[in-house]
Design a protein around this motif. Structure first.
Motif, PDB file in Angstrom:
ATOM      1  N   ALA A 134       0.830  -1.207   0.000  1.00 27.55           N
ATOM      2  CA  ALA A 134       0.000   0.000   0.000  1.00 27.55           C
ATOM      3  C   ALA A 134       0.864   1.257   0.000  1.00 27.55           C
ATOM      4  CB  ALA A 134      -0.937  -0.009   1.204  1.00 27.55           C
ATOM      5  N   LYS A 135       1.965   1.228   0.719  1.00 28.84           N
ATOM      6  CA  LYS A 135       2.872   2.388   0.801  1.00 28.84           C
ATOM      7  C   LYS A 135       3.666   2.566  -0.492  1.00 28.84           C
ATOM      8  CE  LYS A 135       4.778   5.431   3.678  1.00 28.84           C
ATOM      9  NZ  LYS A 135       3.932   6.554   4.067  1.00 28.84           N
ATOM     10  N   MET A 136       4.215   1.492  -1.010  1.00 31.36           N
ATOM     11  CA  MET A 136       5.096   1.577  -2.189  1.00 31.36           C
ATOM     12  C   MET A 136       4.333   1.648  -3.512  1.00 31.36           C
ATOM     13  SD  MET A 136       8.267  -0.944  -1.411  1.00 31.36           S
ATOM     14  CE  MET A 136       8.909  -0.627  -3.047  1.00 31.36           C
ATOM     15  N   ARG A 137       3.145   1.051  -3.562  1.00 34.37           N
ATOM     16  CA  ARG A 137       2.337   0.962  -4.783  1.00 34.37           C
ATOM     17  C   ARG A 137       3.183   0.541  -5.991  1.00 34.37           C
ATOM     18  NH1 ARG A 137      -2.831   2.233  -4.583  1.00 34.37           N
ATOM     19  NH2 ARG A 137      -3.003   2.454  -6.825  1.00 34.37           N
ATOM     20  N   PRO A 138       3.720  -0.673  -5.962  1.00 32.94           N
ATOM     21  CA  PRO A 138       4.536  -1.134  -7.091  1.00 32.94           C
ATOM     22  C   PRO A 138       3.715  -1.142  -8.382  1.00 32.94           C
ATOM     23  CG  PRO A 138       3.974  -2.958  -5.631  1.00 32.94           C
ATOM     24  CD  PRO A 138       3.503  -1.712  -4.960  1.00 32.94           C
ATOM     25  N   ASP A 139       4.372  -0.769  -9.483  1.00 37.01           N
ATOM     26  CA  ASP A 139       3.711  -0.714 -10.788  1.00 37.01           C
ATOM     27  C   ASP A 139       3.850  -1.999 -11.574  1.00 37.01           C
ATOM     28  OD1 ASP A 139       2.615   1.865 -10.705  1.00 37.01           O
ATOM     29  OD2 ASP A 139       4.545   2.756 -11.247  1.00 37.01           O
ATOM     30  N   SER A 140       4.748  -2.868 -11.148  1.00 36.16           N
ATOM     31  CA  SER A 140       4.987  -4.097 -11.904  1.00 36.16           C
ATOM     32  C   SER A 140       5.322  -5.235 -10.949  1.00 36.16           C
ATOM     33  CB  SER A 140       6.159  -3.901 -12.875  1.00 36.16           C
ATOM     34  OG  SER A 140       7.367  -3.752 -12.152  1.00 36.16           O
ATOM     35  N   VAL A 141       5.258  -6.431 -11.500  1.00 29.12           N
ATOM     36  CA  VAL A 141       5.601  -7.619 -10.724  1.00 29.12           C
ATOM     37  C   VAL A 141       7.067  -7.546 -10.284  1.00 29.12           C
ATOM     38  CG1 VAL A 141       5.821 -10.126 -10.858  1.00 29.12           C
ATOM     39  CG2 VAL A 141       3.817  -9.025 -11.827  1.00 29.12           C
ATOM     40  N   ASP A 142       7.936  -6.991 -11.134  1.00 29.24           N
ATOM     41  CA  ASP A 142       9.351  -6.859 -10.777  1.00 29.24           C
ATOM     42  C   ASP A 142       9.544  -5.982  -9.550  1.00 29.24           C
ATOM     43  OD1 ASP A 142      10.473  -8.560 -12.624  1.00 29.24           O
ATOM     44  OD2 ASP A 142      10.747  -6.987 -14.137  1.00 29.24           O
ATOM     45  N   SER A 161      -2.812  -5.890 -10.556  1.00 31.93           N
ATOM     46  CA  SER A 161      -4.119  -5.549 -11.157  1.00 31.93           C
ATOM     47  C   SER A 161      -4.981  -4.782 -10.172  1.00 31.93           C
ATOM     48  CB  SER A 161      -4.847  -6.824 -11.584  1.00 31.93           C
ATOM     49  OG  SER A 161      -4.169  -7.465 -12.619  1.00 31.93           O
ATOM     50  N   LEU A 162      -4.995  -5.219  -8.923  1.00 30.84           N
ATOM     51  CA  LEU A 162      -5.776  -4.518  -7.894  1.00 30.84           C
ATOM     52  C   LEU A 162      -5.265  -3.096  -7.727  1.00 30.84           C
ATOM     53  CD1 LEU A 162      -7.042  -5.935  -4.602  1.00 30.84           C
ATOM     54  CD2 LEU A 162      -5.834  -3.777  -4.572  1.00 30.84           C
ATOM     55  N   LEU A 163      -3.955  -2.912  -7.684  1.00 30.53           N
ATOM     56  CA  LEU A 163      -3.385  -1.570  -7.513  1.00 30.53           C
ATOM     57  C   LEU A 163      -3.709  -0.665  -8.709  1.00 30.53           C
ATOM     58  CD1 LEU A 163       0.097  -2.448  -5.977  1.00 30.53           C
ATOM     59  CD2 LEU A 163      -1.884  -1.481  -4.791  1.00 30.53           C
ATOM     60  N   HIS A 164      -3.689  -1.227  -9.918  1.00 34.64           N
ATOM     61  CA  HIS A 164      -3.987  -0.429 -11.104  1.00 34.64           C
ATOM     62  C   HIS A 164      -5.470  -0.072 -11.164  1.00 34.64           C
ATOM     63  CE1 HIS A 164      -0.178  -1.360 -13.638  1.00 34.64           C
ATOM     64  NE2 HIS A 164       0.103  -1.145 -12.375  1.00 34.64           N
ATOM     65  N   ALA A 165      -6.318  -0.902 -10.579  1.00 35.04           N
ATOM     66  CA  ALA A 165      -7.763  -0.652 -10.611  1.00 35.04           C
ATOM     67  C   ALA A 165      -8.187   0.411  -9.599  1.00 35.04           C
ATOM     68  CB  ALA A 165      -8.521  -1.947 -10.347  1.00 35.04           C
ATOM     69  N   SER A 166      -7.370   0.601  -8.570  1.00 32.57           N
ATOM     70  CA  SER A 166      -7.783   1.573  -7.522  1.00 32.57           C
ATOM     71  C   SER A 166      -7.131   2.915  -7.713  1.00 32.57           C
ATOM     72  CB  SER A 166      -7.459   1.032  -6.143  1.00 32.57           C
ATOM     73  OG  SER A 166      -6.078   0.803  -5.982  1.00 32.57           O
ATOM     74  N   GLY A 191       1.338 -12.165  -7.649  1.00 29.90           N
ATOM     75  CA  GLY A 191       1.833 -10.887  -8.160  1.00 29.90           C
ATOM     76  C   GLY A 191       0.898 -10.200  -9.137  1.00 29.90           C
ATOM     77  N   ASN A 192       0.409 -10.926 -10.123  1.00 29.05           N
ATOM     78  CA  ASN A 192      -0.480 -10.314 -11.119  1.00 29.05           C
ATOM     79  C   ASN A 192      -1.773  -9.820 -10.489  1.00 29.05           C
ATOM     80  OD1 ASN A 192       1.274 -10.615 -13.309  1.00 29.05           O
ATOM     81  ND2 ASN A 192       0.562 -12.700 -13.698  1.00 29.05           N
ATOM     82  N   ASP A 193      -2.324 -10.577  -9.546  1.00 29.60           N
ATOM     83  CA  ASP A 193      -3.539 -10.140  -8.845  1.00 29.60           C
ATOM     84  C   ASP A 193      -3.297  -8.820  -8.121  1.00 29.60           C
ATOM     85  OD1 ASP A 193      -4.777 -12.475  -9.641  1.00 29.60           O
ATOM     86  OD2 ASP A 193      -4.896 -13.353  -7.644  1.00 29.60           O
ATOM     87  N   ILE A 194      -2.176  -8.730  -7.423  1.00 31.48           N
ATOM     88  CA  ILE A 194      -1.875  -7.541  -6.632  1.00 31.48           C
ATOM     89  C   ILE A 194      -1.678  -6.331  -7.536  1.00 31.48           C
ATOM     90  CG2 ILE A 194      -0.124  -6.480  -5.129  1.00 31.48           C
ATOM     91  CD1 ILE A 194       0.218  -9.334  -3.890  1.00 31.48           C
TER      92      ILE A 194
END
Length: 150
Positions: free
Chosen positions: A115-123, A145-150, A140-143
């Motif tokens: 939540a703090k870092m909000r990574p943009d990619s699986v890497d 995708s969730l971050l990009h959706a919010s 990883g992909n689920d996480i």
């Protein structure tokens, strides 16, 4: 390396308390590895062994070679807390679907760091403490995708 044993009872009345006890313990240690086994009997439960070393005070944002961890809920902004709640909801659904305790999907400290870092990619997930190849390939992909959706 030290070891601590937990019993996570699967009955609804005890499950959350047992998970909270593990999550609280995990915030104060460096986890080296874990081992789990489902035990059936009069009371069904997960037997969890945590192999750990004591945590040093050096966590937060560190050099590129070290993993990052956020351990204090109060470090999060209001927006990050909303993201954390979305991640917890995802973890709850995933754990129900897979029949696993929530802490086996992701620990609270891992979700706070995401939540703090909000990574943009699986890497970028690789920089977060607790995320290795296995966890990234599973979730990883689920996480992301969730971050990009919010």
């Amino acid at each position: 390396m030290k070891v601590k044993h937990f019993r996570v009872r699967v009955s609804g009345e005890h499950l959350q308390n047992d998970q909270d006890a593990i999550n609280q313990f995990l915030t104060g240690v460096n986890v080296e590895k874990t081992a789990t086994n489902f035990i059936t009997g009069m009371i069904d439960y997960w037997s969890v062994l945590v192999f750990y070393s004591p945590k040093t005070e050096k966590t937060r944002e560190t050099s590129e070679n070290e993993k990052v961890a956020v351990l204090n809920y109060d470090e999060l902004t209001q927006e990050e807390k909303i993201t954390l709640n979305s991640l917890k909801h995802w973890r709850s659904e995933k754990s129900s679907k897979l029949g696993l305790p929530q802490y086996m999907i992701c620990h609270n400290s891992e979700l706070m760091t995401i939540a703090k870092m909000r990574p943009d990619s699986v890497d970028e997930l690789k920089k977060i403490k607790g995320f290795g190849e296995n966890k990234i390939s599973r979730y990883g992909n689920d996480i992301i995708s969730l971050l990009h959706a919010s």
